[in-house]
Design an enzyme around this catalytic site. Structure first.
Site, mmCIF file in Angstrom:
data_model
loop_
_atom_site.group_PDB
_atom_site.id
_atom_site.type_symbol
_atom_site.label_atom_id
_atom_site.label_comp_id
_atom_site.label_asym_id
_atom_site.label_seq_id
_atom_site.Cartn_x
_atom_site.Cartn_y
_atom_site.Cartn_z
ATOM 1 N N GLU A 100 68.658 18.445 -19.357
ATOM 2 C CA GLU A 100 67.993 18.640 -20.650
ATOM 3 C C GLU A 100 68.465 19.892 -21.370
ATOM 4 O OE1 GLU A 100 65.613 15.679 -18.538
ATOM 5 O OE2 GLU A 100 66.418 17.634 -17.934
ATOM 6 N N HIS A 169 54.027 15.279 -14.654
ATOM 7 C CA HIS A 169 54.489 14.294 -15.627
ATOM 8 C C HIS A 169 53.371 13.870 -16.582
ATOM 9 C CE1 HIS A 169 57.402 13.972 -12.360
ATOM 10 N NE2 HIS A 169 58.252 13.460 -13.239
#
Length: 377
Positions: A100, A169
């Site tokens: 990322e 998450h």
């Protein structure tokens, strides 16, 4: 009694054909409520709305391109990018490694040079790997360059709790990114929101954080012919009144809008008329619509999935205290996620996120229709 603190309406942004536009100022007040477009007979899933918005904007502007993990060959982890690689090719739909920080930095650099990247995070929890690029590179560069460098980039992906994916998450990043000057933060609920707001984000000259919800991707909503038109676009910074009411105002965004609407239906059977506001835009926040509603209903309940401390609801409460305190007939009620990391066990997970019954109880307390919370503790 506090006075009403009026804020000046900052100027509208002026579209720029070249780099060098000054940072667009945010308009906190001056709301003219948007029209209700979602009255059509056709149904559209949120997934389809996002896909069509990406397709149309890529078709309209060759500078728009998409990058992220599995966005190409796999057609997106949630199939949001289905068909785009085949249509636009690997130069504009780029599969990236699981890095990322790397591909977000590449996207920001591309935006510096006039392209319009759309960076997809498989979940916004992974955006923490790239948060330096989002905040220090994307959000601040226009200001630090005295308006010489625009950063037209969209960071999008699922945000907040899904189901059974654990603490790492499941976090909501709305308050995190809304804290940062230079970013715009949008969070759609319906197919109309998803389509109109994503188009607005892609066309915007500034960096936009676009917070979707995994559990809404498969939900269908009615859309009108106007929403389906390729020119359709929603204004950034405008909330939508999903349901009008007169006794209590309920603000929510993303999946919580649906919960608020269900709560309003239950309340109506008990004689309480709830007005539900879909925020749509977290930054800029449509303070005018919120305060106008509170001045009508004299009560406020804020709803969000995120943690309570320094949250979106806290900002809304402060806005109402500053601007409409003398109109309140009851203390403000704030509903949020529990102040704990998200549990994995399903029964504990349900206790950690707001439920419809939580909103109903809060609205009743605000309307003095139930025993105060302190008395039942």
């Amino acid at each position: 009694m506090l006075g009403v603190a009026r804020r000046k309406i900052a100027c509208e942004s002026i579209p720029a054909a070249i780099l060098g536009q000054a940072l667009q100022r945010i308009r906190p007040l001056g709301s003219i409520l948007p029209r209700n477009y979602s009255n059509g007979a056709k149904e559209m899933m949120v997934r389809e709305a996002l896909n069509s918005a990406l397709d149309e904007e890529m078709s309209a502007d060759p500078k728009v391109f998409l990058m992220g993990e599995e966005v190409g060959e796999y057609q997106g982890a949630y199939k949001i990018t289905k068909g785009l690689l085949e249509k636009y090719g690997p130069d504009r739909v780029l599969d990236t490694p699981i890095t990322e920080a790397g591909f977000t930095g590449i996207g920001v650099g591309a935006a510096y040079h006039g392209l319009r990247p759309i960076v997809e995070f498989m979940t916004f929890n992974f955006s923490m790997q790239a948060i330096d690029h989002i905040i220090n590179s994307a959000a601040k560069t226009n200001y630090m360059s005295a308006g010489q460098i625009s950063v037209p980039i969209v960071f999008r992906g699922p945000n907040g709790a899904a189901a059974g994916v654990g603490a790492q998450h499941s976090q909501c990043y709305a308050a995190w990114y809304a804290h940062v000057p230079g970013l715009k933060v949008l969070s759609p609920y319906s197919a109309e929101d998803a389509r109109g707001l994503l188009k607005a984000a892609i066309r915007d000259p500034d960096p936009v954080v676009f917070l979707e919800n995994e559990l809404l991707y498969g939900e269908s909503f009615p859309v009108s012919a106007e929403v389906l038109d390729s020119s359709f676009c929603l204004p950034i910074g405008k909330a939508k009144i999903e349901r009008e009411g007169k006794h209590v105002t309920i603000t929510a965004f993303s999946k919580m809008v649906g919960y608020a609407l269900k709560a309003a239906e239950i309340l109506s059977k008990e004689g309480i008329s709830a007005e539900v506001i879909n925020l749509r835009s977290i930054r800029p926040l449509d303070r005018a619509t919120i305060n106008a509603s509170v001045r009508k209903t004299n009560r406020l309940v804020t709803v969000e999935e995120g943690f309570p401390q320094h949250g979106v609801g806290a900002e809304i409460c402060m806005s109402v205290v500053e601007e409409s305190f003398e109109y309140l007939d009851a203390p403000v009620e704030r509903i949020s996620g529990a102040d704990v990391p998200m549990p994995y066990a399903a029964n504990l997970e349900r206790l950690a996120v707001p439920q419809v019954e939580d909103i109903v109880r809060a609205a009743k307390r605000a309307c003095y229709r139930s025993v105060p919370m302190a008395a039942t503790a």
